[in-house]
Design a protein around this motif. Structure first.
Motif, short mmCIF file in Angstrom:
data_model
loop_
_atom_site.label_atom_id
_atom_site.label_comp_id
_atom_site.label_asym_id
_atom_site.label_seq_id
_atom_site.Cartn_x
_atom_site.Cartn_y
_atom_site.Cartn_z
N SER A 61 0.81 -1.22 0.00
CA SER A 61 0.00 0.00 0.00
C SER A 61 0.84 1.28 0.00
CB SER A 61 -0.95 0.00 1.20
OG SER A 61 -0.22 -0.08 2.40
N LYS A 108 2.67 4.54 -1.10
CA LYS A 108 2.47 5.53 -2.16
C LYS A 108 3.64 6.50 -2.15
CE LYS A 108 -1.41 7.10 -3.62
NZ LYS A 108 -2.00 6.56 -4.81
N SER A 140 3.78 9.16 -3.94
CA SER A 140 3.18 10.50 -3.97
C SER A 140 1.67 10.33 -4.08
CB SER A 140 3.71 11.32 -5.15
OG SER A 140 3.11 10.91 -6.36
N GLU A 141 0.96 11.43 -4.05
CA GLU A 141 -0.51 11.38 -4.13
C GLU A 141 -1.01 10.78 -5.44
OE1 GLU A 141 -2.27 15.20 -3.49
OE2 GLU A 141 -1.21 15.53 -1.61
N THR A 142 -0.23 10.93 -6.49
CA THR A 142 -0.72 10.53 -7.82
C THR A 142 -0.16 9.21 -8.33
OG1 THR A 142 1.03 11.81 -8.89
CG2 THR A 142 -1.08 12.94 -8.50
N THR A 143 0.66 8.53 -7.54
CA THR A 143 1.24 7.27 -8.01
C THR A 143 0.39 6.08 -7.58
OG1 THR A 143 2.62 7.07 -6.04
CG2 THR A 143 3.61 8.14 -7.97
N ARG A 144 0.51 5.02 -8.34
CA ARG A 144 -0.13 3.76 -7.96
C ARG A 144 0.65 3.10 -6.84
NH1 ARG A 144 -0.84 0.84 -13.85
NH2 ARG A 144 -2.53 2.11 -14.63
N THR A 145 -0.05 2.31 -6.06
CA THR A 145 0.62 1.51 -5.03
C THR A 145 1.23 0.28 -5.70
OG1 THR A 145 -1.29 0.13 -4.55
CG2 THR A 145 -1.10 2.21 -3.30
#
Length: 161
Positions: free
Chosen positions: A35, A37, A39-44
């Motif tokens: 889980s 991340k 950054s806020e915009t990356t996939r896990t």
């Protein structure tokens, strides 16, 4: 297969390479890593691994001439790792069969397989960012064989830090 097809054989070796490299990238990773991340915009990592499973289900559907795409929701990490190897195995079994490929080897490589190679590298990179690094390896001498696509892979020949 009755007569060797060098392109198909190369695809099988590439799938085995993905199993080896992908297996190394996920081996020993914790549930917390799944889980992570960056950054806020990356996939896990779990989302990336689920996408790789989707890619190989798509590859098989293309090869069989019934192209379909499905976005799977990530499973718990260990189950997603199992799904990764199962999807590789199903695709490899079809490549190893006498079943007709309904798409060119080039299309299969440039689409789902090349995409999966990119994503395995992302997972390896995320291991370092998450504080769970894996050791580097000289992959050119790794014991990679077509058909060996499960989680049980041979040990590294030469690793380094």
């Amino acid at each position: 297969m009755s007569t060797p097809d060098t392109k198909r054989s190369m695809l099988r070796h590439t799938v085995a390479t993905l199993a080896y490299r992908g297996g190394k990238a996920v081996r020993g990773a914790t549930e917390a890593f799944a889980s992570f991340k960056a950054s806020e915009t990356t996939r896990t990592p779990a989302q990336i691994l689920a996408h790789i499973g989707d890619l190989f289900e798509w590859a098989l559907s293309i090869a069989e001439g019934n192209e379909t795409w499905h976005n799977a929701e990530p499973l718990p990490w260990n189950q997603e790792v199992e799904r990764f190897h199962a999807a590789l195995a199903k695709f490899d079994e079809y490549l190893a069969s006498d079943g007709e490929l309904k798409a060119t080897c080039e299309r299969l490589f440039q689409g789902p397989i090349a995409d999966a190679l990119t994503h395995v590298g992302q997972i390896a990179m995320l291991r370092r960012l998450a504080g769970e690094p894996m050791r580097g390896e000289n992959y050119s001498i790794a014991k990679i064989e077509a058909g060996r696509v499960g989680a049980d892979q041979p040990p590294a020949v030469r690793e380094f830090d």
